[in-house]
Design a protein around this motif. Structure first.
Motif, PDB file in Angstrom:
ATOM      1  N   HIS A 187       0.825  -1.202   0.000  1.00  0.00           N
ATOM      2  CA  HIS A 187       0.000   0.000   0.000  1.00  0.00           C
ATOM      3  C   HIS A 187       0.869   1.266   0.000  1.00  0.00           C
ATOM      4  O   HIS A 187       0.342   2.382  -0.127  1.00  0.00           O
ATOM      5  N   GLN A 188       2.183   1.098   0.140  1.00  0.00           N
ATOM      6  CA  GLN A 188       3.095   2.244   0.194  1.00  0.00           C
ATOM      7  C   GLN A 188       3.531   2.586  -1.226  1.00  0.00           C
ATOM      8  O   GLN A 188       4.568   2.130  -1.718  1.00  0.00           O
ATOM      9  N   LEU A 189       2.736   3.412  -1.898  1.00  0.00           N
ATOM     10  CA  LEU A 189       2.944   3.676  -3.316  1.00  0.00           C
ATOM     11  C   LEU A 189       4.272   4.364  -3.588  1.00  0.00           C
ATOM     12  O   LEU A 189       4.872   4.156  -4.642  1.00  0.00           O
ATOM     13  N   ASP A 190       4.742   5.175  -2.639  1.00  0.00           N
ATOM     14  CA  ASP A 190       6.028   5.833  -2.854  1.00  0.00           C
ATOM     15  C   ASP A 190       7.163   4.821  -2.888  1.00  0.00           C
ATOM     16  O   ASP A 190       8.104   4.940  -3.694  1.00  0.00           O
ATOM     17  N   VAL A 191       7.090   3.791  -2.042  1.00  0.00           N
ATOM     18  CA  VAL A 191       8.115   2.750  -2.034  1.00  0.00           C
ATOM     19  C   VAL A 191       8.045   1.939  -3.321  1.00  0.00           C
ATOM     20  O   VAL A 191       9.072   1.635  -3.949  1.00  0.00           O
ATOM     21  N   VAL A 192       6.833   1.583  -3.738  1.00  0.00           N
ATOM     22  CA  VAL A 192       6.662   0.822  -4.976  1.00  0.00           C
ATOM     23  C   VAL A 192       7.236   1.598  -6.154  1.00  0.00           C
ATOM     24  O   VAL A 192       7.981   1.055  -6.979  1.00  0.00           O
ATOM     25  N   GLU A 193       6.903   2.869  -6.234  1.00  0.00           N
ATOM     26  CA  GLU A 193       7.379   3.684  -7.354  1.00  0.00           C
ATOM     27  C   GLU A 193       8.896   3.789  -7.368  1.00  0.00           C
ATOM     28  O   GLU A 193       9.529   3.753  -8.431  1.00  0.00           O
ATOM     29  N   ARG A 194       9.482   3.892  -6.194  1.00  0.00           N
ATOM     30  CA  ARG A 194      10.942   4.034  -6.110  1.00  0.00           C
ATOM     31  C   ARG A 194      11.662   2.752  -6.492  1.00  0.00           C
ATOM     32  O   ARG A 194      12.714   2.781  -7.126  1.00  0.00           O
ATOM     33  N   LEU A 195      11.084   1.597  -6.123  1.00  0.00           N
ATOM     34  CA  LEU A 195      11.796   0.327  -6.283  1.00  0.00           C
ATOM     35  C   LEU A 195      11.526  -0.385  -7.590  1.00  0.00           C
ATOM     36  O   LEU A 195      12.414  -1.045  -8.143  1.00  0.00           O
ATOM     37  N   CYS A 196      10.305  -0.308  -8.079  1.00  0.00           N
ATOM     38  CA  CYS A 196       9.856  -1.272  -9.088  1.00  0.00           C
ATOM     39  C   CYS A 196      10.263  -0.905 -10.506  1.00  0.00           C
ATOM     40  O   CYS A 196      10.284   0.258 -10.897  1.00  0.00           O
ATOM     41  N   ASP A 197      10.550  -1.936 -11.262  1.00  0.00           N
ATOM     42  CA  ASP A 197      10.753  -1.798 -12.701  1.00  0.00           C
ATOM     43  C   ASP A 197       9.405  -1.834 -13.413  1.00  0.00           C
ATOM     44  O   ASP A 197       9.183  -1.121 -14.385  1.00  0.00           O
ATOM     45  N   ASP A 198       8.521  -2.706 -12.917  1.00  0.00           N
ATOM     46  CA  ASP A 198       7.208  -2.903 -13.536  1.00  0.00           C
ATOM     47  C   ASP A 198       6.113  -2.743 -12.485  1.00  0.00           C
ATOM     48  O   ASP A 198       6.344  -2.991 -11.296  1.00  0.00           O
ATOM     49  N   LEU A 199       4.916  -2.364 -12.952  1.00  0.00           N
ATOM     50  CA  LEU A 199       3.791  -2.121 -12.046  1.00  0.00           C
ATOM     51  C   LEU A 199       2.540  -2.815 -12.574  1.00  0.00           C
ATOM     52  O   LEU A 199       2.305  -2.862 -13.785  1.00  0.00           O
ATOM     53  N   VAL A 200       1.758  -3.334 -11.639  1.00  0.00           N
ATOM     54  CA  VAL A 200       0.451  -3.906 -11.957  1.00  0.00           C
ATOM     55  C   VAL A 200      -0.545  -3.287 -10.988  1.00  0.00           C
ATOM     56  O   VAL A 200      -0.348  -3.344  -9.773  1.00  0.00           O
ATOM     57  N   ILE A 201      -1.603  -2.681 -11.524  1.00  0.00           N
ATOM     58  CA  ILE A 201      -2.634  -2.063 -10.695  1.00  0.00           C
ATOM     59  C   ILE A 201      -3.921  -2.851 -10.876  1.00  0.00           C
ATOM     60  O   ILE A 201      -4.383  -3.050 -12.008  1.00  0.00           O
ATOM     61  N   ILE A 202      -4.492  -3.299  -9.759  1.00  0.00           N
ATOM     62  CA  ILE A 202      -5.714  -4.092  -9.783  1.00  0.00           C
ATOM     63  C   ILE A 202      -6.790  -3.401  -8.960  1.00  0.00           C
ATOM     64  O   ILE A 202      -6.501  -2.799  -7.917  1.00  0.00           O
ATOM     65  N   ALA A 203      -8.021  -3.468  -9.439  1.00  0.00           N
ATOM     66  CA  ALA A 203      -9.167  -2.904  -8.699  1.00  0.00           C
ATOM     67  C   ALA A 203     -10.401  -3.710  -9.069  1.00  0.00           C
ATOM     68  O   ALA A 203     -10.634  -3.993 -10.248  1.00  0.00           O
ATOM     69  N   GLY A 204     -11.151  -4.118  -8.049  1.00  0.00           N
ATOM     70  CA  GLY A 204     -12.363  -4.876  -8.299  1.00  0.00           C
ATOM     71  C   GLY A 204     -12.136  -6.161  -9.056  1.00  0.00           C
ATOM     72  O   GLY A 204     -13.017  -6.620  -9.795  1.00  0.00           O
TER      73      GLY A 204
END
Length: 294
Positions: A187-204
């Motif tokens: 849930h820590q989007l700032d950490v995810v943004e800083r670390l990740c090469d790739d992102l997956v966003i899921i909702a519902g």
């Protein structure tokens, strides 16, 4: 490479996952983000075989994931999975033994990993005596002790202070650099943004966005720009097609109703003084997240 294709899951009449598809590549950190109940944990449990999908497939290097392949996985659940009365080193070495290490090798492996996670001074402490953050690091060590090829972590940064976040981040980055496919939710989007090469966003239960961090920031960029000039940029407020959103003397941020308006603003800026910087503004992960889940 781990690949999910068309995963669906129902609980009775309630569909919790619908056509979930994404890739977790080797040598890369993939952040998996979504609100509570979005489907992250269910997806991870299907990858691990804890739950059975109603449709779709999970493959690794093109082959269906079976029990043999899952022995090469490391998993850290969001819930605590430690024995509170055991010592730290004994706990992690025990998990190594479960993966076939000899007692001597298990102790050596566990010791090195706990030291890497800055727990070298807590080896003989009981798990129950540790802070929640240190327990979290022990749990991460347990998921890594058998050198997995795929690493699945559910909220690994929960309860960690900033120094511990950096320590764990370095460990995960080093594993990815060694070829491990790393998927973690947070849930820590700032950490995810800083670390990740790739992102997956899921909702519902639906994947709303997936791709490399930079590609997603480019994809969801609006016509927002930043202009830095040696001259005052107040004239931007009267420029056709421009809406100023932030202003501080020679530094201004604005939205252009079309690219041509932004280029016209740049040409006008050059007549007022030296332009030291002119660039489009890329959205943060938090901004992308808010946009795609609406």
């Amino acid at each position: 490479m781990l690949q999910l294709s068309g995963i669906s899951k129902n609980y009775g009449t309630r569909q919790v996952l619908n056509d979930v598809s994404f890739t977790v590549a080797n040598n890369r950190l993939t952040g998996f983000v979504g609100g509570n109940g979005a489907g992250k944990t269910t997806t991870m449990r299907i990858i691990l075989g804890v739950l059975t999908a109603d449709g779709g497939s999970v493959t690794i290097d093109g082959e269906p994931v079976q029990t043999t392949q899952r022995r090469r996985f490391g998993y850290m659940p969001e819930e605590r999975g430690l024995y509170p009365k055991m010592g730290v080193l004994d706990q992690v070495a025990y998990f190594a033994r479960l993966h076939g290490y000899t007692k001597r090798d298990a102790v050596q492996k566990a010791t090195a990993l706990l030291e890497e996670l800055s727990l070298g001074e807590r080896l003989t402490d009981k798990i129950e005596s540790l802070s929640l953050g240190n327990q979290q690091r022990v749990q991460i060590a347990a998921s890594l002790v058998h050198d997995p090829e795929v690493l699945i972590l559910d909220e690994p940064f929960s309860g960690l202070d900033p120094i511990a976040v950096d320590t764990v981040a370095q460990v995960l980055q080093s594993r990815a650099a060694q070829g491990v496919s790393v998927l973690f939710s947070s849930h820590q989007l700032d950490v995810v943004e800083r670390l990740c090469d790739d992102l997956v966003i899921i909702a519902g239960g639906h994947i709303r966005a997936a791709g490399s961090r930079d590609a997603l920031r480019e994809q969801y960029a609006s016509n927002q720009y930043e202009l830095v000039s040696t001259a005052d940029t107040g004239w931007l407020r009267t420029q056709p097609g421009i809406q100023v959103t932030a202003f501080d003397g020679g530094n201004a941020q604005f939205i252009a109703d079309q690219p041509a308006a932004a280029h016209a603003a740049l040409r006008t800026a050059l007549t007022h003084g030296e332009v030291t910087s002119f660039s489009p503004l890329r959205p943060t992960l938090a901004q992308i997240f808010k946009e795609v889940i609406q």
